[in-house]
Design an enzyme around this catalytic site. Structure first.
Site, PDB file in Angstrom:
ATOM      1  N   SER A 253       0.825  -1.206   0.000  1.00  0.00           N
ATOM      2  CA  SER A 253       0.000   0.000   0.000  1.00  0.00           C
ATOM      3  C   SER A 253       0.857   1.254   0.000  1.00  0.00           C
ATOM      4  O   SER A 253       1.966   1.265   0.544  1.00  0.00           O
ATOM      5  CB  SER A 253      -0.921   0.030   1.224  1.00  0.00           C
ATOM      6  OG  SER A 253      -0.179   0.209   2.409  1.00  0.00           O
ATOM      7  N   LYS A 254       0.314   2.302  -0.604  1.00  0.00           N
ATOM      8  CA  LYS A 254       0.997   3.590  -0.624  1.00  0.00           C
ATOM      9  C   LYS A 254       1.160   4.116   0.797  1.00  0.00           C
ATOM     10  O   LYS A 254       2.183   4.718   1.145  1.00  0.00           O
ATOM     11  CB  LYS A 254       0.192   4.574  -1.469  1.00  0.00           C
ATOM     12  CG  LYS A 254       0.835   5.941  -1.606  1.00  0.00           C
ATOM     13  CD  LYS A 254       0.007   6.851  -2.492  1.00  0.00           C
ATOM     14  CE  LYS A 254       0.654   8.221  -2.626  1.00  0.00           C
ATOM     15  NZ  LYS A 254      -0.143   9.137  -3.481  1.00  0.00           N
ATOM     16  N   ARG A 255       0.159   3.864   1.649  1.00  0.00           N
ATOM     17  CA  ARG A 255       0.191   4.391   3.020  1.00  0.00           C
ATOM     18  C   ARG A 255       1.374   3.823   3.802  1.00  0.00           C
ATOM     19  O   ARG A 255       1.955   4.498   4.646  1.00  0.00           O
ATOM     20  CB  ARG A 255      -1.121   4.044   3.727  1.00  0.00           C
ATOM     21  CG  ARG A 255      -1.249   4.635   5.131  1.00  0.00           C
ATOM     22  CD  ARG A 255      -2.687   4.586   5.595  1.00  0.00           C
ATOM     23  NE  ARG A 255      -3.176   3.229   5.666  1.00  0.00           N
ATOM     24  CZ  ARG A 255      -3.072   2.459   6.764  1.00  0.00           C
ATOM     25  NH1 ARG A 255      -2.483   2.934   7.835  1.00  0.00           N
ATOM     26  NH2 ARG A 255      -3.546   1.230   6.780  1.00  0.00           N
ATOM     27  N   HIS A 256       1.736   2.578   3.529  1.00  0.00           N
ATOM     28  CA  HIS A 256       2.849   1.958   4.237  1.00  0.00           C
ATOM     29  C   HIS A 256       4.176   2.171   3.513  1.00  0.00           C
ATOM     30  O   HIS A 256       5.214   1.676   3.956  1.00  0.00           O
ATOM     31  CB  HIS A 256       2.591   0.455   4.412  1.00  0.00           C
ATOM     32  CG  HIS A 256       1.533   0.154   5.432  1.00  0.00           C
ATOM     33  ND1 HIS A 256       0.205   0.004   5.094  1.00  0.00           N
ATOM     34  CD2 HIS A 256       1.606  -0.003   6.778  1.00  0.00           C
ATOM     35  CE1 HIS A 256      -0.492  -0.243   6.193  1.00  0.00           C
ATOM     36  NE2 HIS A 256       0.329  -0.242   7.222  1.00  0.00           N
ATOM     37  N   GLY A 257       4.136   2.893   2.382  1.00  0.00           N
ATOM     38  CA  GLY A 257       5.370   3.197   1.668  1.00  0.00           C
ATOM     39  C   GLY A 257       6.039   1.996   1.046  1.00  0.00           C
ATOM     40  O   GLY A 257       7.251   1.985   0.840  1.00  0.00           O
TER      41      GLY A 257
END
Length: 483
Positions: A253-257
């Protein structure tokens, strides 16, 4: 034997996702393994999601990873253009051919009408599927609407009874009830083809022999095959790839980089390590070997060794592999790569730092370059630390014994004029020998007193040299006063 032709067909909607990069990699490896062609096609039919500059990101990412395409938008080829929006005019005639064959039809339903039917289906607890309403219009009614300029789409006429099956290299034979297939739109109101239609037309016209893509297309493939059959075209071989997962329950995910290639490059992962590891997420070479160059991956790649269970992207395993790649870098390359991270760590510091010596100490200890600032932050500023760090069972040291060790070192270090590692080492070691103490009983407290950390790159002498005499003595005296 027919030439193998694979394609990577991303949409220019942003950064390169690791799942997409792995798809490109497998397509590239298979084509090269079989002496075939790797084609890059840009699928930009969804103009609402188009991101300016994203096509260049695709080019830059693939090239930086060593995946040069044989045909594509910027290199040309016999089957261009290779950007779908540049091919816009060729799709409508194929759709009209399907209409003539009864495999597709004009649909004049408005968005409001479709929304109303969708809401009614949901109210009944049903999944909405287009009801073939416009398929029952007469030729005269259709022509009248076309002549009047009524907006339309062209839909596929999917069967409602029986089953559709196909073979997939990874998942074997797959069968789907035809009543689950919808009459998907082939041509949108703006005249652009949908992805579902354009990819079939383009794959055929470009002679694609093997379609490797994500498993999210497993259930759509029967609809694609209906189109191939309606045209009388040969169906390519399908290789659907499992999802790249962060763990058993979560996607990247983008949120977790951890979703995009650029995330990892910015963190300081080596592209060679990233590609090597990504190849192993969902595929195995059949033995215990784990390290491969791109050429070696080409030699051993076999699509029959692709897994049918999700590939887990294990960050710890990637870090381990990246550390091995970093350790094998020529030192000058490592120094060049780590220098920007040193600059970040020591920005604005009034003391000079010997980057070369620090790099020598860190080369074999670096997992990922973005960890470097935290590994060297103590050289910039003395951290607050717990005096319990002086305790070392093996060295038989503690906060109580640290004072005597520091008292031994302070005058020795004060007297050094040529502040070099060798001089510091020789002076302190001579004093320890004279005192009769064990080396560890002095050197452990000395390192803690000037670093404030239990684990450091280098020992007391290296750290003292890097800090410089003034900073070393300042820290030593402050630490001595604290015990």
């Amino acid at each position: 034997m027919k030439e193998v032709r694979t394609r990577f067909a991303p949409s220019p909607t942003g950064f390169m996702h690791l799942g997409g990069l792995r798809t490109a990699l497998y397509n590239y490896l298979y084509a090269k393994k079989n002496g075939g062609k790797f084609i890059l096609r840009i699928e930009d039919t969804d103009q609402e999601r188009f991101v300016e500059g994203a096509t260049e990101v695709i080019y830059d990412t693939l090239r930086s990873c060593g995946m040069e395409w044989d045909e594509g938008p910027d290199v040309g080829g016999a089957y261009g253009p290779y950007v779908q929006s540049d091919r816009k005019d060729l799709y409508l005639p194929y759709a009209k051919e399907l209409v003539e064959k009864g495999a597709a039809y004009y649909c004049f339903c408005t968005k409001e009408e479709l929304d109303e039917r969708r809401a009614a289906a949901e109210a009944r607890g049903e999944v909405f599927k287009y009801d073939k309403h416009c398929m029952h219009l007469s030729k005269e009614e259709i022509q009248q609407k076309l002549d009047a300029g009524v907006p339309y789409v062209i839909r596929m006429n999917a069967p409602t009874e029986g089953e559709s099956s196909y073979e997939d290299v990874v998942f074997g034979k797959l069968t789907f009830p035809n009543d689950t297939l919808d009459d998907m739109v082939l041509i949108k109101q703006d005249g652009m083809p949908t992805y579902n239609f354009a990819n079939v037309i383009d794959d055929h016209l470009m002679g694609i022999t093997h379609v490797m893509r994500g498993m999210e297309y497993l259930s759509s493939t029967p609809k694609y095959n209906l189109l191939y059959n309606a045209f009388g075209w040969e169906i390519p071989e399908y290789v659907h790839l499992t999802t790249v997962m962060r763990d058993a329950q979560h996607k990247l995910s983008k949120r977790h980089g951890d979703a995009y290639y650029s995330d990892f490059i910015e963190k300081g992962y080596l592209k060679e390590a990233l590609i090597n590891y990504l190849a192993l997420v969902g595929w195995n070479p059949g033995d215990d070997r784990e390290f491969f160059t791109m050429d070696e991956l080409v030699d051993v790649f076999d699509i029959h060794r692709l897994n049918n269970s999700p590939g887990i992207f294990d960050m710890q395993k990637l870090n381990w592999m990246n550390a091995r790649y970093i350790a094998q870098m020529p030192f000058e390359d490592y120094l060049a790569a780590v220098t920007p991270w040193f600059d970040k760590a020591f920005e604005g510091m009034d003391r000079k730092m010997d980057y070369k010596r620090l790099a020598e100490l860190l080369h074999s200890r670096t997992e990922v370059f973005n960890q470097v600032p935290d590994m060297v932050d103590f050289l910039r500023e003395m951290p607050a630390f717990d005096k319990e760090l002086y305790f070392n069972k093996k060295m038989k040291t503690s906060a109580e014994t640290a004072g005597a060790a520091l008292d031994l070192c302070i005058p020795v270090l004060e007297g050094i004029e040529d502040w070099s590692e060798t001089v510091i080492h020789d002076a302190v070691m001579a004093k320890i020998a004279e005192s009769g103490l064990k080396n560890g009983a002095v050197l452990w407290p000395l390192r803690i007193a000037i670093s404030g950390k239990q684990s450091t790159p280098g020992g007391a002498f290296e750290i003292a040299y890097l800090l410089g005499k003034e900073e070393t003595m300042k820290r030593l005296k402050a630490s001595r006063a604290d015990v």
